[in-house]
Design an enzyme around this catalytic site. Structure first.
Site, short mmCIF file in Angstrom:
data_model
loop_
_atom_site.label_atom_id
_atom_site.label_comp_id
_atom_site.label_asym_id
_atom_site.label_seq_id
_atom_site.Cartn_x
_atom_site.Cartn_y
_atom_site.Cartn_z
N HIS A 110 0.25 -12.02 1.90
CA HIS A 110 -0.30 -11.34 0.39
C HIS A 110 0.05 -11.97 -0.45
O HIS A 110 0.22 -11.84 -1.57
CB HIS A 110 -0.60 -10.24 0.83
CG HIS A 110 -0.57 -8.73 0.15
ND1 HIS A 110 -0.10 -7.73 0.25
CD2 HIS A 110 -2.16 -8.91 0.12
CE1 HIS A 110 -1.56 -6.86 0.10
NE2 HIS A 110 -2.36 -7.60 -0.75
N TYR A 168 0.72 -1.10 0.05
CA TYR A 168 -0.08 0.35 -0.01
C TYR A 168 0.86 1.44 0.01
O TYR A 168 1.52 1.25 1.56
CB TYR A 168 -1.09 -0.19 1.07
CG TYR A 168 -1.95 -1.44 1.37
CD1 TYR A 168 -2.35 -1.83 0.56
CD2 TYR A 168 -2.49 -1.85 2.67
CE1 TYR A 168 -2.96 -3.25 -0.10
CE2 TYR A 168 -2.98 -2.63 2.75
CZ TYR A 168 -3.78 -3.90 1.85
OH TYR A 168 -4.45 -4.53 1.70
#
Length: 324
Positions: free
Chosen positions: A136, A51
């Site tokens: 992830h 992010y």
């Protein structure tokens, strides 16, 4: 249930927006967003190196530094290492975040990659531990994720370095395989159990309920189409097909007949499933946090769920909130 997972609140703050997802925000706005969440009772915060090329972790760590460490649960992720990119000067990131491309992501699910990633995350966060670590998006990396990344995280959990181990993905089939073959405590499932899309009911959610694996439901607005009273046209980060927009509008009209706002129902549905421990919703401003807190607190009448099921707009086997 894993003790760390048991501390997850019913509503968590997803912090991709703190990494300038789609558009830039100021450091002050990021700090105020986290502060508003805290004041509203949110104690679960989720981030990732992906992010904003680490920006979300840095901002979240700075914002949480003022609060007692034992009072919040923080999750981050492994699988993408951030490395300097000498060729990135003057360019912007091409993965949806409005940040300079001075770093690049490299997939790495090896033991060394996991340890390096977690060490870098702790440095950016300014913390000496994180509570939950997810592997992830291992969609194209099943073998190293199963054989190296997850065992490394389980070892760290056994040493007390992390509290819980999980996997975060935008699909259900591989998540179910991880439940069967790995020692996971929690899954982050994005966009696969929503008002528009319920494939998780087929296999994943029943399996998690059976095996005691908690689920964190993310992407409950399916990328934006369910985030407003009048449905948008963005579904899972792309332009939604016309028939899907039509379905969303039919659901919105049904909500209106029962005095319910579409985003309220979008949060309430996944939260009602017994396997779902927490719903994580992203926010780009203090006002959005306040709005999501209000949406999560709204009471959705049973009559709405009955109408959605009888008209075929919601699967008949979807658990729905019990009206008190």
């Amino acid at each position: 249930m894993n003790a760390t997972v048991a501390r997850l609140g019913r509503l968590g703050l997803g912090c991709a927006q703190l990494g300038n997802l789609y558009r830039a925000m100021s450091d002050e706005n990021a700090a105020a967003t986290v502060e508003t969440a805290w004041r509203g009772g949110i104690r679960y915060f989720d981030t990732a190196p992906h992010y904003g090329l680490g920006l979300s972790e840095r901002r979240l760590g700075a914002a949480l530094a003022r609060y007692p460490r034992e009072e919040f649960v923080l999750s981050t992720k492994v699988g993408r290492l951030l490395e300097p990119d000498p060729d990135g000067a003057g360019r912007r990131d091409d993965a949806g975040f409005d940040v300079p491309a001075t770093l690049r992501r490299r997939w790495d699910f090896s033991r060394d990659g996991v340890l390096r990633s977690l060490e870098s995350s702790l440095e950016r966060l300014g913390l000496d531990r994180v509570d939950v670590v997810y592997v992830h998006d291992p969609d194209d990396h099943w073998e190293p994720a199963l054989r190296e990344a997850l065992p490394t995280l389980v070892e760290l959990r056994e040493q007390g370095v992390v509290g819980a181990v999980g996997v975060g993905m935008n699909q259900t089939a591989m998540l179910a395989d991880f439940v069967r073959h790995a020692d996971v405590d929690v899954l982050m499932m994005a966009g696969r159990y929503t008002l528009l899309n319920q494939p998780a009911l087929d296999e994943l959610l029943p399996l998690c309920a059976e095996r005691g694996v908690a689920v964190v439901a993310a992407g409950v607005f399916n990328g934006g189409i369910l985030a407003t009273d009048t449905p948008g046209t963005v579904y899972d980060y792309t332009e939604a097909p016309a028939e899907l927009v039509d379905t969303a509008r039919r659901i919105a009209r049904a909500c209106g007949r029962h005095g319910v706002r579409l985003p309220e129902a979008a949060i309430a549905l996944p939260a009602a499933h017994p396997a779902v421990r927490s719903v994580v919703v992203g926010s780009a401003s203090p006002a959005q946090v306040a709005g999501n807190l209000a949406r999560a607190a709204a009471v959705v009448p049973a009559a709405l769920w009955t109408e959605l099921k009888t008209t075929g707009l919601l699967r008949s086997d979807a658990p729905v909130p019990v009206e008190v």
